[in-house]
Design an enzyme around this catalytic site. Structure first.
Site, PDB file in Angstrom:
ATOM      1  N   ARG A   3       0.824  -1.226   0.000  1.00 36.86           N
ATOM      2  CA  ARG A   3       0.000   0.000   0.000  1.00 36.86           C
ATOM      3  C   ARG A   3       0.847   1.259   0.000  1.00 36.86           C
ATOM      4  O   ARG A   3       0.356   2.345  -0.334  1.00 36.86           O
ATOM      5  CB  ARG A   3      -1.018  -0.043   1.147  1.00 36.86           C
ATOM      6  CG  ARG A   3      -2.121  -1.076   0.906  1.00 36.86           C
ATOM      7  CD  ARG A   3      -3.089  -1.164   2.061  1.00 36.86           C
ATOM      8  NE  ARG A   3      -2.455  -1.563   3.289  1.00 36.86           N
ATOM      9  CZ  ARG A   3      -2.202  -2.822   3.636  1.00 36.86           C
ATOM     10  NH1 ARG A   3      -2.541  -3.817   2.828  1.00 36.86           N
ATOM     11  NH2 ARG A   3      -1.602  -3.106   4.772  1.00 36.86           N
ATOM     12  N   GLU A  15       5.879 -10.335  14.969  1.00 37.43           N
ATOM     13  CA  GLU A  15       5.377 -10.956  16.196  1.00 37.43           C
ATOM     14  C   GLU A  15       5.674 -12.471  16.156  1.00 37.43           C
ATOM     15  O   GLU A  15       6.115 -13.054  17.132  1.00 37.43           O
ATOM     16  CB  GLU A  15       3.874 -10.704  16.280  1.00 37.43           C
ATOM     17  CG  GLU A  15       3.323 -10.870  17.670  1.00 37.43           C
ATOM     18  CD  GLU A  15       1.850 -10.528  17.695  1.00 37.43           C
ATOM     19  OE1 GLU A  15       1.364  -9.901  16.749  1.00 37.43           O
ATOM     20  OE2 GLU A  15       1.210 -10.916  18.686  1.00 37.43           O
TER      21      GLU A  15
HETATM   22  P1  AMP Z   1       4.721  -2.417  11.389  1.00 36.38           P
HETATM   23  O1  AMP Z   1       5.993  -2.988  10.851  1.00 36.38           O
HETATM   24  O2  AMP Z   1       4.221  -3.136  12.616  1.00 36.38           O
HETATM   25  O3  AMP Z   1       4.814  -0.912  11.593  1.00 36.38           O
HETATM   26  O4  AMP Z   1       3.593  -2.691  10.319  1.00 36.38           O
HETATM   27  C1  AMP Z   1       3.504  -1.876   9.230  1.00 36.38           C
HETATM   28  C2  AMP Z   1       3.023  -2.597   8.003  1.00 36.38           C
HETATM   29  O5  AMP Z   1       1.954  -3.504   8.261  1.00 36.38           O
HETATM   30  C3  AMP Z   1       2.499  -1.573   7.018  1.00 36.38           C
HETATM   31  O6  AMP Z   1       2.973  -1.930   5.730  1.00 36.38           O
HETATM   32  C4  AMP Z   1       0.996  -1.656   7.136  1.00 36.38           C
HETATM   33  O7  AMP Z   1       0.417  -1.608   5.863  1.00 36.38           O
HETATM   34  C5  AMP Z   1       0.716  -2.986   7.805  1.00 36.38           C
HETATM   35  N1  AMP Z   1      -0.156  -2.892   9.000  1.00 36.38           N
HETATM   36  C6  AMP Z   1       0.199  -3.171  10.279  1.00 36.38           C
HETATM   37  N2  AMP Z   1      -0.833  -3.038  11.106  1.00 36.38           N
HETATM   38  C7  AMP Z   1      -1.875  -2.649  10.351  1.00 36.38           C
HETATM   39  C8  AMP Z   1      -3.250  -2.330  10.646  1.00 36.38           C
HETATM   40  N3  AMP Z   1      -3.741  -2.401  11.893  1.00 36.38           N
HETATM   41  N4  AMP Z   1      -4.027  -1.933   9.629  1.00 36.38           N
HETATM   42  C9  AMP Z   1      -3.539  -1.864   8.368  1.00 36.38           C
HETATM   43  N5  AMP Z   1      -2.278  -2.160   8.031  1.00 36.38           N
HETATM   44  C10 AMP Z   1      -1.445  -2.548   9.014  1.00 36.38           C
END
Ligand code: AMP
Length: 180
Positions: free
Chosen positions: A67, A104
């Site tokens: 995205r 995770e």
């Molecule tokens: P992080 O590495 O935990 O910051 O996760 C970021 C990536 O996971 C991004 O590319 C987001 O598109 C996706 N992502 C993580 N959590 C969500 C959520 N609650 N809603 C939508 N996309 C998420």
């Protein structure tokens, strides 16, 4: 006749438009679905313009799969910058550099073509959602490995309760809407 200007601030319009999908892709996750933003032509345009305010001095926009591509590519066009996709492993056809990061459960990785960023280029990293910050931190490391200078990061949505921001240290971070 020109269309009526939209009602409310960009934050209010985003909050009203982004859809929470409970338990996707797995139990306990409230997924922020940004697809309703994309079909609202005016809001999509305003989001891309707002992201551009974070991009002062950028030579290159990096979009994180997938995205991040949707917002990053039009942003690069608006700014007159190049666009570089950071992809999940095994998708890019040429020689790649890779950075792995913890999830995770297990690990994931981002890859970029070895020649995607020229030494010294200033890079803005774009994604739709900042959650724990692991993906964005890996993207910063990948920019640096390729010889670029990470100028900052920009997100449509920041999930403040997952504390991704501190993980990115002092690097400028711009988000259009924060869920505390
Ligand atoms: P992080 O590495 O935990 O910051 O996760 C970021 C990536 O996971 C991004 O590319 C987001 O598109 C996706 N992502 C993580 N959590 C969500 C959520 N609650 N809603 C939508 N996309 C998420």
């Amino acid at each position: 006749m020109p269309a009526d200007p939209p009602f409310g601030s960009l934050q209010e319009r985003l909050r009203a438009c982004i859809r929470d999908v409970p338990d996707f892709p797995r139990a306990g996750v409230a997924f922020k679905d940004i697809t309703p933003v994309l079909v609202d032509a005016r809001l999509f345009q305003d989001v891309v313009r707002a992201l551009a305010t974070a991009a002062d001095g950028a030579d290159v926009v990096v979009g994180i799969e997938s995205r991040g591509f949707i917002f990053g590519a039009p942003l690069a066009c608006l700014l007159g910058c190049g666009f570089v996709p950071f992809r999940k492993p095994g998708k890019l056809p040429y020689r790649t550099e890779r950075v792995s990061y913890g999830l995770e459960y297990g690990t994931d990785a981002l890859e970029a073509h070895v020649d995607a960023i020229r030494p010294g280029q200033r890079v803005l990293i774009v994604d739709d959602v900042l959650a724990t910050g692991g993906t964005a931190a890996a993207a910063v490391e990948l920019v640096q490995r390729l010889g670029g200078e990470a100028l900052g990061t920009a997100f449509v949505v920041e999930l403040g309760f997952l504390h991704g921001r501190p993980r990115l240290g002092s690097l400028p971070l711009h988000s259009l809407l924060t869920y505390e």
